[in-house]
Design a protein around this motif. Structure first.
Motif, mmCIF file in Angstrom:
data_model
loop_
_atom_site.group_PDB
_atom_site.id
_atom_site.type_symbol
_atom_site.label_atom_id
_atom_site.label_comp_id
_atom_site.label_asym_id
_atom_site.label_seq_id
_atom_site.Cartn_x
_atom_site.Cartn_y
_atom_site.Cartn_z
ATOM 1 N N PHE A 12 0.848 -1.181 0.000
ATOM 2 C CA PHE A 12 0.000 0.000 0.000
ATOM 3 C C PHE A 12 0.887 1.235 0.000
ATOM 4 O O PHE A 12 1.946 1.240 0.612
ATOM 5 C CB PHE A 12 -0.910 0.006 1.232
ATOM 6 N N SER A 13 0.437 2.280 -0.667
ATOM 7 C CA SER A 13 1.188 3.521 -0.802
ATOM 8 C C SER A 13 2.599 3.218 -1.326
ATOM 9 O O SER A 13 3.576 3.821 -0.896
ATOM 10 C CB SER A 13 1.249 4.273 0.531
ATOM 11 N N ALA A 14 2.651 2.275 -2.260
ATOM 12 C CA ALA A 14 3.932 1.836 -2.829
ATOM 13 C C ALA A 14 4.668 3.013 -3.452
ATOM 14 O O ALA A 14 4.069 3.870 -4.091
ATOM 15 C CB ALA A 14 3.702 0.740 -3.862
ATOM 16 N N ASN A 15 5.952 3.054 -3.253
ATOM 17 C CA ASN A 15 6.808 4.128 -3.765
ATOM 18 C C ASN A 15 6.300 5.497 -3.317
ATOM 19 O O ASN A 15 6.420 6.481 -4.037
ATOM 20 C CB ASN A 15 6.917 4.066 -5.292
ATOM 21 N N ASN A 16 5.728 5.536 -2.113
ATOM 22 C CA ASN A 16 5.211 6.767 -1.502
ATOM 23 C C ASN A 16 4.122 7.464 -2.320
ATOM 24 O O ASN A 16 3.937 8.662 -2.222
ATOM 25 C CB ASN A 16 6.348 7.733 -1.187
ATOM 26 N N SER A 17 3.400 6.686 -3.152
ATOM 27 C CA SER A 17 2.218 7.227 -3.822
ATOM 28 C C SER A 17 1.120 7.301 -2.779
ATOM 29 O O SER A 17 0.784 6.292 -2.159
ATOM 30 C CB SER A 17 1.804 6.326 -4.977
ATOM 31 N N PRO A 18 0.544 8.465 -2.554
ATOM 32 C CA PRO A 18 -0.317 8.649 -1.391
ATOM 33 C C PRO A 18 -1.685 7.986 -1.482
ATOM 34 O O PRO A 18 -2.287 7.906 -2.541
ATOM 35 C CB PRO A 18 -0.482 10.164 -1.320
ATOM 36 N N CYS A 19 -2.144 7.531 -0.331
ATOM 37 C CA CYS A 19 -3.542 7.204 -0.110
ATOM 38 C C CYS A 19 -4.144 8.479 0.482
ATOM 39 O O CYS A 19 -3.515 9.134 1.297
ATOM 40 C CB CYS A 19 -3.698 6.051 0.881
ATOM 41 N N ILE A 20 -5.353 8.832 0.080
ATOM 42 C CA ILE A 20 -5.963 10.104 0.462
ATOM 43 C C ILE A 20 -7.286 9.828 1.176
ATOM 44 O O ILE A 20 -8.045 8.954 0.781
ATOM 45 C CB ILE A 20 -6.242 10.978 -0.778
ATOM 46 N N PHE A 21 -7.578 10.626 2.205
ATOM 47 C CA PHE A 21 -8.821 10.505 2.964
ATOM 48 C C PHE A 21 -9.396 11.919 3.124
ATOM 49 O O PHE A 21 -8.717 12.818 3.602
ATOM 50 C CB PHE A 21 -8.519 9.915 4.344
ATOM 51 N N THR A 22 -10.650 12.123 2.728
ATOM 52 C CA THR A 22 -11.315 13.412 2.847
ATOM 53 C C THR A 22 -12.616 13.241 3.624
ATOM 54 O O THR A 22 -13.350 12.276 3.395
ATOM 55 C CB THR A 22 -11.633 14.004 1.452
#
Length: 170
Positions: free
Chosen positions: A151-161
């Motif tokens: 998850f969030s591989a290579n620091n690609s973000p997961c986002i929560f709003t």
């Protein structure tokens, strides 16, 4: 006789208007607050039961304190993960109020996202606040057969709003 102000090409919305009675057709809701959280920790999880999306120190969650019990909370979360080679995962949205955690959303099929390589997937949920106490919304994940998923591989973000809607109109 009352004076009526008119314009040949419409009304000037910068003017001040005094209304008596009710106004209909004036639109939907009022957004009171918008909160945003980003999870950028490259995390591998392998679990056949729902577990926090965490790197051990940081948990993928968002906190909001509604201003009215009848407010609606519109939630959207986007998960970035690398899923390949027969692997898959599903998410569960949980709410925590006063120390009590409740699952709000979570399909029983652990292969919601299956064998797709790298990608993002978004989920939306609308909840009634029911409280003016702080609410924590937390994402949990489980993987197919407990196989490891990044998850969030290579620091690609997961986002929560999270958005608090004060006036809701269907």
């Amino acid at each position: 006789m009352a004076l009526v102000k008119t314009r040949s090409k419409g009304i000037n919305l910068a003017d001040t208007f005094a209304f008596s009675g009710t106004v209909s057709g004036a639109g939907g809701g009022k957004v009171n607050q918008v909160l945003w959280s980003e999870y950028t920790y490259d995390t591998s999880i392998g679990s056949s039961s729902f577990t926090n999306l965490t790197d051990g120190s940081n948990i993928f969650q968002i906190q909001i304190t509604p201003t009215a019990t009848n407010s609606k909370i519109l939630l959207e979360y986007t998960i970035q993960a690398y899923v390949a080679d027969g692997k898959g995962y599903t998410t569960q949205l949980n709410k925590i109020v006063g120390g009590t955690e409740t699952a709000l959303y979570g399909p029983s099929d652990p292969s919601d996202i299956y064998n797709r390589g790298s990608g993002r997937d978004s989920i939306q949920s609308l909840q009634t606040a029911g409280t003016t106490s702080e609410m924590t919304f937390r994402i949990k994940v489980k993987t197919v057969g407990g196989n490891s998923v990044s998850f969030s591989a290579n620091n690609s973000p997961c986002i929560f709003t999270a958005m608090e809607i004060l006036a809701w109109h269907n």
